[in-house]
Design an enzyme around this catalytic site. Sequence first.
Site, PDB file in Angstrom:
ATOM      1  N   ASP A  40       0.861  -1.192   0.000  1.00 53.48           N
ATOM      2  CA  ASP A  40       0.000   0.000   0.000  1.00 53.48           C
ATOM      3  C   ASP A  40       0.893   1.236   0.000  1.00 53.48           C
ATOM      4  OD1 ASP A  40      -1.872   2.099   0.570  1.00 53.48           O
ATOM      5  OD2 ASP A  40      -3.225   0.597   1.403  1.00 53.48           O
ATOM      6  N   ASP A  66       2.180   2.829   3.283  1.00 58.38           N
ATOM      7  CA  ASP A  66       1.288   3.986   3.104  1.00 58.38           C
ATOM      8  C   ASP A  66       1.235   4.874   4.345  1.00 58.38           C
ATOM      9  OD1 ASP A  66      -1.156   5.284   1.740  1.00 58.38           O
ATOM     10  OD2 ASP A  66      -2.056   4.528   3.596  1.00 58.38           O
ATOM     11  N   THR A 120      -7.933  -2.094   1.917  1.00 58.33           N
ATOM     12  CA  THR A 120      -7.305  -2.997   0.943  1.00 58.33           C
ATOM     13  C   THR A 120      -7.785  -4.445   1.077  1.00 58.33           C
ATOM     14  OG1 THR A 120      -5.389  -1.518   1.018  1.00 58.33           O
ATOM     15  CG2 THR A 120      -5.115  -3.613  -0.157  1.00 58.33           C
ATOM     16  N   ASP A 166      -0.845  -0.153  -4.791  1.00 56.50           N
ATOM     17  CA  ASP A 166      -2.200   0.295  -5.174  1.00 56.50           C
ATOM     18  C   ASP A 166      -2.162   1.759  -5.628  1.00 56.50           C
ATOM     19  OD1 ASP A 166      -1.596   1.215  -2.596  1.00 56.50           O
ATOM     20  OD2 ASP A 166      -3.606   0.840  -1.809  1.00 56.50           O
ATOM     21  N   HIS A 167      -1.118   2.475  -5.199  1.00 59.09           N
ATOM     22  CA  HIS A 167      -0.883   3.886  -5.541  1.00 59.09           C
ATOM     23  C   HIS A 167       0.386   4.277  -4.788  1.00 59.09           C
ATOM     24  CE1 HIS A 167      -2.006   4.869  -1.463  1.00 59.09           C
ATOM     25  NE2 HIS A 167      -3.089   4.101  -1.626  1.00 59.09           N
ATOM     26  N   SER A 210      -7.182   4.179  -1.185  1.00 62.55           N
ATOM     27  CA  SER A 210      -6.878   2.746  -1.120  1.00 62.55           C
ATOM     28  C   SER A 210      -8.115   1.876  -1.328  1.00 62.55           C
ATOM     29  CB  SER A 210      -6.211   2.389   0.203  1.00 62.55           C
ATOM     30  OG  SER A 210      -4.905   2.909   0.224  1.00 62.55           O
ATOM     31  N   HIS A 237       2.003   8.870   4.683  1.00 58.78           N
ATOM     32  CA  HIS A 237       1.088   9.894   5.214  1.00 58.78           C
ATOM     33  C   HIS A 237       1.747  10.674   6.350  1.00 58.78           C
ATOM     34  CE1 HIS A 237      -2.549   9.042   2.942  1.00 58.78           C
ATOM     35  NE2 HIS A 237      -2.422   7.761   3.204  1.00 58.78           N
ATOM     36  N   GLU A 258      -0.886  -8.022   2.019  1.00 58.30           N
ATOM     37  CA  GLU A 258      -0.696  -6.570   1.943  1.00 58.30           C
ATOM     38  C   GLU A 258       0.329  -6.060   2.952  1.00 58.30           C
ATOM     39  OE1 GLU A 258      -3.595  -3.896   3.536  1.00 58.30           O
ATOM     40  OE2 GLU A 258      -2.990  -2.247   2.215  1.00 58.30           O
TER      41      GLU A 258
HETATM   42 MG    MG Z   1      -4.189  -0.697   2.632  1.00 54.70          MG
HETATM   43 ZN    ZN Z   2      -3.182   6.046   2.113  1.00 53.33          ZN
END
Ligand code: MG
Ligand code: ZN
Length: 359
Positions: free
Chosen positions: A42, A255, A136, A297-298, A83, A259, A250
């Site tokens: 993620d 992620d 996710t 996922d990004h 997500s 952040h 995952e």
């Molecule tokens: Mg996730």
């Molecule tokens: Zn995020």
Amino acid sequence: MRKHLIFIALVIVVSFASCNIKKPEKKLAQKKSPNIILMIGDGMGLSELSSTFYYGEGESNFLRFDEIGFINTSSADSKITDSAAGATSLASDTKTYNGAIGLDADSISTPTLVEVLSKINYNTALLATSSITHATPAAFYAHVKNRNMQNEIAEQMVNSDIDFFAAGGLKFFQNRQDGKNLMAALSDKGFVVNDTLNQNYNMDKKYAFLLADDGMPAILKGRGDFLPEYTQHAIDYLTASDKPFFMMVEGSQIDWGGHDMNADYLISEMLDFDKTVGVALDFAEKDGNTLLVVLGDHETGGFTLGADNGNYNKIKPVFSTTSHSATLIPVFAYGPGADNFKGIYQNSEIFNKIMMMAK
Ligand code: MG
Ligand code: ZN
């Protein structure tokens, strides 16, 4: 005379050995559908991934892939995905709006890899370092209008086709405000919950591991080898059956480091994910009939590995945003059908590339 006998014995051994070599042909003809392992970092863009080359102890496991592509991760309503939409586009054959879990852009329920593959005799497993109800993993078994509906998502997990899961998220299953005890409901549905791990899996049972109240602790806060170890446990359980399997793993917190604009957090989670990729790749190489797909996922944080004060020999990780970004995301594939993952395409095409091989 003695030399003679040894020679004859050798001839016999060699001819037996060559008989044995012929056997796999028959096995090949009855080959079952391939196992499928989908691994999602993620927030894992190219710079996150590149950090395994500069901060890892051994060689990055990403070096072991030959088949590499890129996905565009934009959602149905935004250039930059969240997500939930990102995972829905990987788990199902569609783009959707940010926030949606298992619904298309018109809020219609869309079949997920777990649901479709279960119907054609696959066993399934989900692992995450977030709660199991987080966006996710949820997109692989749940269908709700908004990712925040984690109580509903937990109820849908109880009734899902999942055979093995390991993640955080206890608080969505027990001591709930609505009084529902989903731990008991899981047992009723055939799950062994939070078992002590051993190699004697009962294939008539399903296994649930809920190991933290919400998300699992960060690596920096002592999570240890949860993800690589439980990935191995899931493989051990799934390979104890004759059925093929689908597993989604995952690395949720790459992620969260993005952040937080916290490079130590991000990189430690990235290295944990790399280690877990190594576990899956070791299995796929040994098995010979497993398709492994690793992607993000990004991207999160607009993360880059910049030069520290103009010093080209010293890296300074830099963030440009506390949010996600629109950068293309790398896809790595290994095993049967891996070459289908080359090129530049949409995240919503992953589903069909996987299903092409599963039939
Ligand atoms: Mg996730
Ligand atoms: Zn995020």
